[in-house]
Design a protein around this motif. Structure first.
Motif, PDB file in Angstrom:
ATOM      1  N   ALA A  83      40.442   1.735 -28.980  1.00 20.95           N
ATOM      2  CA  ALA A  83      40.477   2.234 -27.603  1.00 20.95           C
ATOM      3  C   ALA A  83      39.176   2.963 -27.301  1.00 20.95           C
ATOM      4  O   ALA A  83      38.645   2.875 -26.199  1.00 20.95           O
ATOM      5  CB  ALA A  83      41.684   3.135 -27.401  1.00 20.95           C
ATOM      6  N   SER A  84      38.636   3.652 -28.303  1.00 21.16           N
ATOM      7  CA  SER A  84      37.421   4.391 -28.028  1.00 21.16           C
ATOM      8  C   SER A  84      36.206   3.461 -27.896  1.00 21.16           C
ATOM      9  O   SER A  84      35.326   3.701 -27.077  1.00 21.16           O
ATOM     10  CB  SER A  84      37.250   5.521 -29.055  1.00 21.16           C
ATOM     11  OG  SER A  84      36.047   5.426 -29.731  1.00 21.16           O
ATOM     12  N   VAL A  85      36.194   2.358 -28.645  1.00 20.04           N
ATOM     13  CA  VAL A  85      35.092   1.388 -28.480  1.00 20.04           C
ATOM     14  C   VAL A  85      35.114   0.775 -27.073  1.00 20.04           C
ATOM     15  O   VAL A  85      34.083   0.543 -26.460  1.00 20.04           O
ATOM     16  CB  VAL A  85      35.197   0.256 -29.535  1.00 20.04           C
ATOM     17  CG1 VAL A  85      34.386  -0.959 -29.113  1.00 20.04           C
ATOM     18  CG2 VAL A  85      34.703   0.753 -30.881  1.00 20.04           C
ATOM     19  N   LEU A  86      36.297   0.529 -26.564  1.00 22.42           N
ATOM     20  CA  LEU A  86      36.390  -0.149 -25.265  1.00 22.42           C
ATOM     21  C   LEU A  86      36.174   0.789 -24.086  1.00 22.42           C
ATOM     22  O   LEU A  86      36.072   0.356 -22.942  1.00 22.42           O
ATOM     23  CB  LEU A  86      37.737  -0.847 -25.135  1.00 22.42           C
ATOM     24  CG  LEU A  86      37.883  -2.066 -26.034  1.00 22.42           C
ATOM     25  CD1 LEU A  86      39.283  -2.632 -25.948  1.00 22.42           C
ATOM     26  CD2 LEU A  86      36.859  -3.144 -25.680  1.00 22.42           C
ATOM     27  N   GLY A  87      36.107   2.065 -24.357  1.00 22.78           N
ATOM     28  CA  GLY A  87      35.847   3.018 -23.284  1.00 22.78           C
ATOM     29  C   GLY A  87      36.995   3.081 -22.295  1.00 22.78           C
ATOM     30  O   GLY A  87      38.103   2.637 -22.582  1.00 22.78           O
ATOM     31  N   GLU A  88      36.703   3.616 -21.139  1.00 24.63           N
ATOM     32  CA  GLU A  88      37.756   3.725 -20.133  1.00 24.63           C
ATOM     33  C   GLU A  88      37.696   2.531 -19.206  1.00 24.63           C
ATOM     34  O   GLU A  88      36.630   2.064 -18.854  1.00 24.63           O
ATOM     35  CB  GLU A  88      37.558   4.995 -19.316  1.00 24.63           C
ATOM     36  CG  GLU A  88      38.147   6.210 -19.986  1.00 24.63           C
ATOM     37  CD  GLU A  88      37.910   7.448 -19.154  1.00 24.63           C
ATOM     38  OE1 GLU A  88      38.410   7.484 -18.016  1.00 24.63           O
ATOM     39  OE2 GLU A  88      37.225   8.352 -19.630  1.00 24.63           O
ATOM     40  N   GLY A  89      38.828   2.060 -18.805  1.00 26.62           N
ATOM     41  CA  GLY A  89      38.854   0.981 -17.826  1.00 26.62           C
ATOM     42  C   GLY A  89      38.637   1.561 -16.433  1.00 26.62           C
ATOM     43  O   GLY A  89      38.737   2.766 -16.247  1.00 26.62           O
ATOM     44  N   GLY A  90      38.296   0.696 -15.496  1.00 22.97           N
ATOM     45  CA  GLY A  90      38.101   1.186 -14.133  1.00 22.97           C
ATOM     46  C   GLY A  90      39.323   0.893 -13.280  1.00 22.97           C
ATOM     47  O   GLY A  90      40.019  -0.091 -13.503  1.00 22.97           O
ATOM     48  N   ARG A  91      39.594   1.765 -12.343  1.00 23.24           N
ATOM     49  CA  ARG A  91      40.712   1.534 -11.419  1.00 23.24           C
ATOM     50  C   ARG A  91      40.174   1.392 -10.015  1.00 23.24           C
ATOM     51  O   ARG A  91      39.406   2.229  -9.549  1.00 23.24           O
ATOM     52  CB  ARG A  91      41.671   2.728 -11.437  1.00 23.24           C
ATOM     53  CG  ARG A  91      42.861   2.566 -12.335  1.00 23.24           C
ATOM     54  CD  ARG A  91      43.815   3.718 -12.081  1.00 23.24           C
ATOM     55  NE  ARG A  91      44.381   3.615 -10.750  1.00 23.24           N
ATOM     56  CZ  ARG A  91      45.503   2.954 -10.465  1.00 23.24           C
ATOM     57  NH1 ARG A  91      46.163   2.358 -11.432  1.00 23.24           N
ATOM     58  NH2 ARG A  91      45.961   2.881  -9.230  1.00 23.24           N
ATOM     59  N   LEU A  92      40.568   0.343  -9.363  1.00 23.92           N
ATOM     60  CA  LEU A  92      40.071   0.103  -8.014  1.00 23.92           C
ATOM     61  C   LEU A  92      41.030   0.739  -7.014  1.00 23.92           C
ATOM     62  O   LEU A  92      42.128   0.241  -6.785  1.00 23.92           O
ATOM     63  CB  LEU A  92      39.965  -1.407  -7.774  1.00 23.92           C
ATOM     64  CG  LEU A  92      39.295  -1.837  -6.476  1.00 23.92           C
ATOM     65  CD1 LEU A  92      37.865  -1.337  -6.410  1.00 23.92           C
ATOM     66  CD2 LEU A  92      39.320  -3.353  -6.342  1.00 23.92           C
ATOM     67  N   ASP A  93      40.599   1.866  -6.439  1.00 28.28           N
ATOM     68  CA  ASP A  93      41.424   2.552  -5.444  1.00 28.28           C
ATOM     69  C   ASP A  93      40.649   2.606  -4.147  1.00 28.28           C
ATOM     70  O   ASP A  93      39.691   3.359  -4.023  1.00 28.28           O
ATOM     71  CB  ASP A  93      41.727   3.990  -5.909  1.00 28.28           C
ATOM     72  CG  ASP A  93      43.044   4.069  -6.636  1.00 28.28           C
ATOM     73  OD1 ASP A  93      43.957   3.314  -6.250  1.00 28.28           O
ATOM     74  OD2 ASP A  93      43.149   4.878  -7.587  1.00 28.28           O
ATOM     75  N   LEU A  94      41.040   1.825  -3.192  1.00 30.03           N
ATOM     76  CA  LEU A  94      40.271   1.750  -1.956  1.00 30.03           C
ATOM     77  C   LEU A  94      41.027   2.450  -0.824  1.00 30.03           C
ATOM     78  O   LEU A  94      42.222   2.186  -0.625  1.00 30.03           O
ATOM     79  CB  LEU A  94      40.028   0.288  -1.586  1.00 30.03           C
ATOM     80  CG  LEU A  94      39.325  -0.552  -2.659  1.00 30.03           C
ATOM     81  CD1 LEU A  94      39.350  -2.029  -2.295  1.00 30.03           C
ATOM     82  CD2 LEU A  94      37.889  -0.073  -2.841  1.00 30.03           C
ATOM     83  N   PRO A  95      40.330   3.313  -0.084  1.00 27.84           N
ATOM     84  CA  PRO A  95      40.993   3.964   1.049  1.00 27.84           C
ATOM     85  C   PRO A  95      41.317   2.929   2.134  1.00 27.84           C
ATOM     86  O   PRO A  95      40.629   1.924   2.261  1.00 27.84           O
ATOM     87  CB  PRO A  95      39.948   4.965   1.544  1.00 27.84           C
ATOM     88  CG  PRO A  95      38.646   4.517   0.991  1.00 27.84           C
ATOM     89  CD  PRO A  95      38.950   3.760  -0.265  1.00 27.84           C
ATOM     90  N   THR A  96      42.363   3.188   2.900  1.00 30.04           N
ATOM     91  CA  THR A  96      42.777   2.200   3.898  1.00 30.04           C
ATOM     92  C   THR A  96      42.215   2.505   5.288  1.00 30.04           C
ATOM     93  O   THR A  96      42.393   1.734   6.202  1.00 30.04           O
ATOM     94  CB  THR A  96      44.319   2.151   4.001  1.00 30.04           C
ATOM     95  OG1 THR A  96      44.789   3.497   4.078  1.00 30.04           O
ATOM     96  CG2 THR A  96      44.923   1.468   2.800  1.00 30.04           C
ATOM     97  N   ASN A  97      41.538   3.653   5.407  1.00 35.87           N
ATOM     98  CA  ASN A  97      41.076   4.036   6.748  1.00 35.87           C
ATOM     99  C   ASN A  97      39.624   3.633   7.033  1.00 35.87           C
ATOM    100  O   ASN A  97      38.979   4.216   7.878  1.00 35.87           O
ATOM    101  CB  ASN A  97      41.243   5.547   6.933  1.00 35.87           C
ATOM    102  CG  ASN A  97      40.487   6.329   5.873  1.00 35.87           C
ATOM    103  OD1 ASN A  97      39.891   5.718   4.967  1.00 35.87           O
ATOM    104  ND2 ASN A  97      40.472   7.639   5.973  1.00 35.87           N
ATOM    105  N   LYS A  98      39.107   2.685   6.281  1.00 35.38           N
ATOM    106  CA  LYS A  98      37.744   2.231   6.529  1.00 35.38           C
ATOM    107  C   LYS A  98      37.598   0.790   6.050  1.00 35.38           C
ATOM    108  O   LYS A  98      38.525   0.232   5.462  1.00 35.38           O
ATOM    109  CB  LYS A  98      36.745   3.118   5.785  1.00 35.38           C
ATOM    110  CG  LYS A  98      36.916   3.071   4.268  1.00 35.38           C
ATOM    111  CD  LYS A  98      35.852   3.879   3.548  1.00 35.38           C
ATOM    112  CE  LYS A  98      34.631   3.053   3.244  1.00 35.38           C
ATOM    113  NZ  LYS A  98      33.776   3.602   2.212  1.00 35.38           N
TER     114      LYS A  98
END
Ligand SMILES: Nc1nc2c(ncn2[C@@H]2O[C@H](COP(=O)(O)OP(=O)(O)O)[C@@H](O)[C@H]2O)c(=O)[nH]1
Ligand SMILES: [Mg+2]
Length: 443
Positions: A83-98
């Motif tokens: 888990a440490s080799v793979l680092g952190e995954g990214g999460r796609l959180d997009l605001p809905t007001n733009k």
């Protein structure tokens, strides 16, 4: 996906679990099995070497918490290190007001256009209004390909079939879709070859024209560890926000690509696992490693390990609260601090810890000394560890000789131990309890 890698890892784990004894020989063999599997998956040999050394060292030296079988502990170590080799995954959180702008870049054939369809589909499912701009003006048929994919999911495609300036297309397409209040606009681009400075220049210009909220670099997982160079080349020219690794299905080298990308420090957001529109997965490293190692059993194991660790810590804290701090406790505490990361960070986060007389400049020095402390404590008899007051000058001399340090070093250790003990008594273990709580939260 990654069948070979998974099979290799699981068979190594199975062998470990099935072995009758577990001493240095078995552990080393286990690590060698893992090593072979990783090299086969085209993980960079430097990464493999470092990884295996770390796993081996921890497996040989770390004591499992009471109640946890050593084998389980080793599997947990393997899991942690992956888990440490793979680092952190990214999460796609997009605001809905733009109108969020997503720019897709990557060399030709890496899977940009296909992935746009998959991503659009995923976002539509999350109730975003998604539109796509076809700014690949280089590849014949690029517009048609994108339209075909997007038709199946009812996502509109903006294109200018007669225009060959991709920057204009991108700019105008975005303006048009913005007017129509789309929540997300994904911009497809061309990707001739990474060596072509022209391509990178074009990406830079498109990026300046559309001001993406996030730029995804799409990398073909079948290129294995060369993904490192590719990711770096792009990143130098365009600020890459996240990476999507495609073709993880069937890619024998997919593991190498993931490790290489993670080594650049970039976050992997998604992995592509097939040619169909639903073949896109959010990349969550811990879940991913769990699947590689066989999740069913592993989840239970990890929970058990955590419970046992917390229980052991609590027992220790209780003892310390009563003012009983043995040398073993002392060592265990120092090492658990180390396990959590930089000692400095931890000490800084604990007000009152300065009473332990650990001036800032000494922290690094202490980190360096820890391995000698371990040797010294190991050179003590059981009685001495339980009751360090027994340590007279004669015993100190013996310990110094037994662990290859000077008598002053031993005295220094005893002094630090006494300081820790008095702080512990004065604060009734409060500080360590705070620490333990932090530790259990981190796991
Ligand atoms: N097996 C597999 N094939 C993929 C995946 N992603 C893309 N492809 C294939 O890779 C090829 C190139 O994809 P494309 O999207 O046109 O790449 P682009 O040039 O970067 O736009 C196509 O044949 C896709 O079907 C994947 O995750 N798995
Ligand atoms: Mg394309």
């Amino acid at each position: 996906m990654l069948d070979r890698l998974r099979e290799g890892l699981q068979s190594a784990v199975k062998k470990l679990v099935g072995s009758a004894s577990l001493d240095e020989k078995e552990i080393k063999e286990f690590v060698r099995d893992i090593q072979r599997t990783l090299l086969y998956a085209d993980v960079d040999p430097h990464i493999v070497l470092k990884f295996c050394q770390k796993v081996e060292l921890r497996a040989l030296e770390e004591k499992p918490p009471p109640g946890l079988p050593r084998k389980d502990h080793i599997i947990k170590i393997l899991y942690d290190e992956f888990a440490s080799v793979l680092g952190e995954g990214g999460r796609l959180d997009l605001p809905t007001n733009k109108t969020n702008v997503i720019l897709m870049i990557g060399i030709q054939g890496s899977g940009k256009t296909t992935t746009i369809g998959k991503l659009a589909r995923l976002l539509v499912k999350r109730n975003y209004r998604v539109g796509v701009v076809a700014a690949d003006t280089f590849r014949p048929g690029a517009i048609r390909q994108l339209e075909t994919i997007c038709e199946t999911i009812n996502v509109p495609v903006y294109s200018q079939p007669e225009e060959n300036n991709s920057i204009n297309v991108a700019r105008e397409g975005l303006a048009k879709l913005k007017e129509q209040n789309f929540n997300v606009v994904i911009v497809d681009t061309a990707g001739r070859h990474k060596e072509e400075q022209g391509l990178l220049q074009e990406m830079k210009e498109i990026s300046n024209a559309v001001h993406p909220d996030i730029t995804f670099l799409v990398i073909d997982g079948t290129i294995g560890r060369s993904a490192f160079k590719q990711a770096e080349a792009f990143h130098r020219n365009v600020p890459v926000g996240g990476i999507i690794v495609t073709k993880m299905d069937g890619a024998a080298k997919g593991g190498g690509a993931l490790a290489a990308v993670a080594a650049t420090g970039a976050r992997i957001y998604f992995v592509g696992t097939g040619e169909r529109i639903d073949d896109l997965e959010q990349f969550v490293p811990t879940r991913f490693v769990g699947r590689l190692l066989g999740m069913g059993d592993l989840q239970a194991l990890l929970e058990r390990a955590r419970d046992l660790e917390i229980a052991a810590d609590e027992k220790q804290v209780k003892r310390m609260m009563a003012g009983k701090l043995t040398m073993n406790d002392f060592l265990a505490q120092i090492e658990s601090l180390k396990k959590m990361g930089s000692l400095r960070k931890i000490v800084e986060s604990l007000p009152g810890f300065s009473q332990m007389n650990l001036p800032e400049k000494n922290i690094e020095e202490i980190e360096g000394k820890m391995k000698y402390w371990r040797a010294m404590i190991q050179a003590m008899t059981k009685d001495e560890r339980e009751d360090p007051d027994l340590l007279n000058s004669q015993r100190i001399r013996r310990i110094a000789r037994g662990s290859g340090v000077t008598e002053r070093d031993v005295k220094d250790l005893i002094m630090r131990y006494k300081q820790a003990k008095s702080v512990m008594k004065a604060s009734k273990g409060r500080q360590f309890r705070t620490l333990m709580r932090q530790m259990s939260r981190q796991q």
